[in-house]
Design a protein around this motif. Structure first.
Motif, mmCIF file in Angstrom:
data_model
loop_
_atom_site.group_PDB
_atom_site.id
_atom_site.type_symbol
_atom_site.label_atom_id
_atom_site.label_comp_id
_atom_site.label_asym_id
_atom_site.label_seq_id
_atom_site.Cartn_x
_atom_site.Cartn_y
_atom_site.Cartn_z
ATOM 1 N N GLN A 95 0.857 -1.176 0.000
ATOM 2 C CA GLN A 95 0.000 0.000 0.000
ATOM 3 C C GLN A 95 0.897 1.231 0.000
ATOM 4 O O GLN A 95 1.860 1.306 0.755
ATOM 5 N N LEU A 96 0.579 2.193 -0.821
ATOM 6 C CA LEU A 96 1.372 3.415 -0.915
ATOM 7 C C LEU A 96 0.803 4.482 0.011
ATOM 8 O O LEU A 96 -0.399 4.515 0.269
ATOM 9 N N ILE A 149 0.080 7.695 -6.766
ATOM 10 C CA ILE A 149 1.033 8.090 -7.799
ATOM 11 C C ILE A 149 0.247 8.236 -9.096
ATOM 12 O O ILE A 149 -0.368 7.281 -9.562
ATOM 13 N N ARG A 150 0.269 9.423 -9.659
ATOM 14 C CA ARG A 150 -0.507 9.702 -10.858
ATOM 15 C C ARG A 150 0.306 9.390 -12.105
ATOM 16 O O ARG A 150 1.431 9.853 -12.258
ATOM 17 N N TYR A 210 -2.508 5.456 -8.763
ATOM 18 C CA TYR A 210 -2.250 4.158 -8.152
ATOM 19 C C TYR A 210 -1.966 4.329 -6.671
ATOM 20 O O TYR A 210 -1.141 5.150 -6.280
ATOM 21 N N TYR A 211 -2.660 3.524 -5.864
ATOM 22 C CA TYR A 211 -2.486 3.530 -4.419
ATOM 23 C C TYR A 211 -1.817 2.245 -3.928
ATOM 24 O O TYR A 211 -1.599 2.070 -2.744
ATOM 25 N N GLN A 212 -1.514 1.345 -4.845
ATOM 26 C CA GLN A 212 -0.815 0.104 -4.555
ATOM 27 C C GLN A 212 0.256 -0.090 -5.617
ATOM 28 O O GLN A 212 0.169 0.462 -6.711
ATOM 29 N N GLY A 213 1.249 -0.912 -5.282
ATOM 30 C CA GLY A 213 2.297 -1.232 -6.244
ATOM 31 C C GLY A 213 3.007 -2.511 -5.846
ATOM 32 O O GLY A 213 2.929 -2.950 -4.699
ATOM 33 N N GLN A 214 3.670 -3.117 -6.802
ATOM 34 C CA GLN A 214 4.481 -4.305 -6.533
ATOM 35 C C GLN A 214 5.917 -3.840 -6.351
ATOM 36 O O GLN A 214 6.487 -3.223 -7.251
ATOM 37 N N LEU A 215 6.513 -4.131 -5.203
ATOM 38 C CA LEU A 215 7.843 -3.640 -4.867
ATOM 39 C C LEU A 215 8.882 -4.736 -5.025
ATOM 40 O O LEU A 215 8.713 -5.843 -4.515
ATOM 41 N N MET A 216 9.947 -4.423 -5.743
ATOM 42 C CA MET A 216 11.078 -5.339 -5.966
ATOM 43 C C MET A 216 12.355 -4.627 -5.559
ATOM 44 O O MET A 216 12.485 -3.422 -5.756
ATOM 45 N N ARG A 224 7.628 3.921 -10.137
ATOM 46 C CA ARG A 224 8.847 4.622 -9.701
ATOM 47 C C ARG A 224 10.010 3.634 -9.670
ATOM 48 O O ARG A 224 9.813 2.439 -9.533
ATOM 49 N N TRP A 225 11.231 4.177 -9.753
ATOM 50 C CA TRP A 225 12.429 3.382 -9.520
ATOM 51 C C TRP A 225 13.447 4.255 -8.823
ATOM 52 O O TRP A 225 13.420 5.480 -8.933
ATOM 53 N N LEU A 226 14.304 3.613 -8.052
ATOM 54 C CA LEU A 226 15.281 4.337 -7.241
ATOM 55 C C LEU A 226 16.549 3.511 -7.168
ATOM 56 O O LEU A 226 16.496 2.299 -6.957
ATOM 57 N N LEU A 227 17.677 4.159 -7.328
ATOM 58 C CA LEU A 227 18.972 3.496 -7.218
ATOM 59 C C LEU A 227 19.708 4.096 -6.025
ATOM 60 O O LEU A 227 19.903 5.311 -5.950
ATOM 61 N N VAL A 228 20.096 3.243 -5.079
ATOM 62 C CA VAL A 228 20.766 3.684 -3.852
ATOM 63 C C VAL A 228 22.123 3.013 -3.776
ATOM 64 O O VAL A 228 22.231 1.791 -3.905
#
Length: 148
Positions: free
Chosen positions: A47-48, A52-53, A59-65, A90-94
């Motif tokens: 659940q977010l 995210i528009r 979208y209020y949900q997403g699959q997280l990897m 979305r994507w993020l690089l840390v």
């Protein structure tokens, strides 16, 4: 090569085959640049905290990897093609900072004796003070001059 975590938040309706295809595509890209994919985690549908528009809706949900990889420092620029990916929200690089891995980890001697610096005493032992001499200092009825 530094260690990176790539977090991918996919749309909730993306099928498992689409998810595997996207992860495999990123993995092949890293491998083609002499990188290594070290770990892959799926957190399932989450659940977010806010919607995210996107063009296809909100979208209020997403699959997280999470993909952990060793890659060259310019991997961030090379993964910019993910911005055009329709399946991603979305994507993020840390980048992992101050991580020891590979030969640096094996050759490190200064952390070898860290546990020997700790006290050998029991952490549950307490100094139990059985002296009840201070009971006279506190009167239950201060108006009676200490008399009950």
């Amino acid at each position: 090569m530094p260690l990176y975590d790539c977090m991918l938040l996919l749309k909730p309706h993306v099928k498992k085959e689409g998810l595997i295809d996207l992860v495999a595509r990123v993995g092949r890209h890293v491998y083609s640049r002499n990188g290594v994919l070290t770990e892959l985690k799926s957190f399932g549908t989450v659940q977010l905290g806010y919607g995210i528009r996107k063009l296809s809706g909100r979208y209020y949900q997403g699959q997280l990897m999470q993909m952990t990889m060793m890659a060259t420092p310019n991997i961030n620029k090379e993964l910019q093609y993910l911005n055009k990916e329709d399946r991603l929200l979305r994507w993020l690089l840390v980048k992992h900072r101050d991580s020891k891995y590979g030969l640096e980890f094996l050759n490190e001697d200064d952390g070898e004796l860290e546990l020997s610096k700790l006290s050998r005493g029991n952490i549950y032992e307490e100094d139990i003070d059985d002296d009840d001499d201070d009971d006279d200092e506190y009167d239950e009825n201060p108006g009676n001059g200490g008399k009950l």
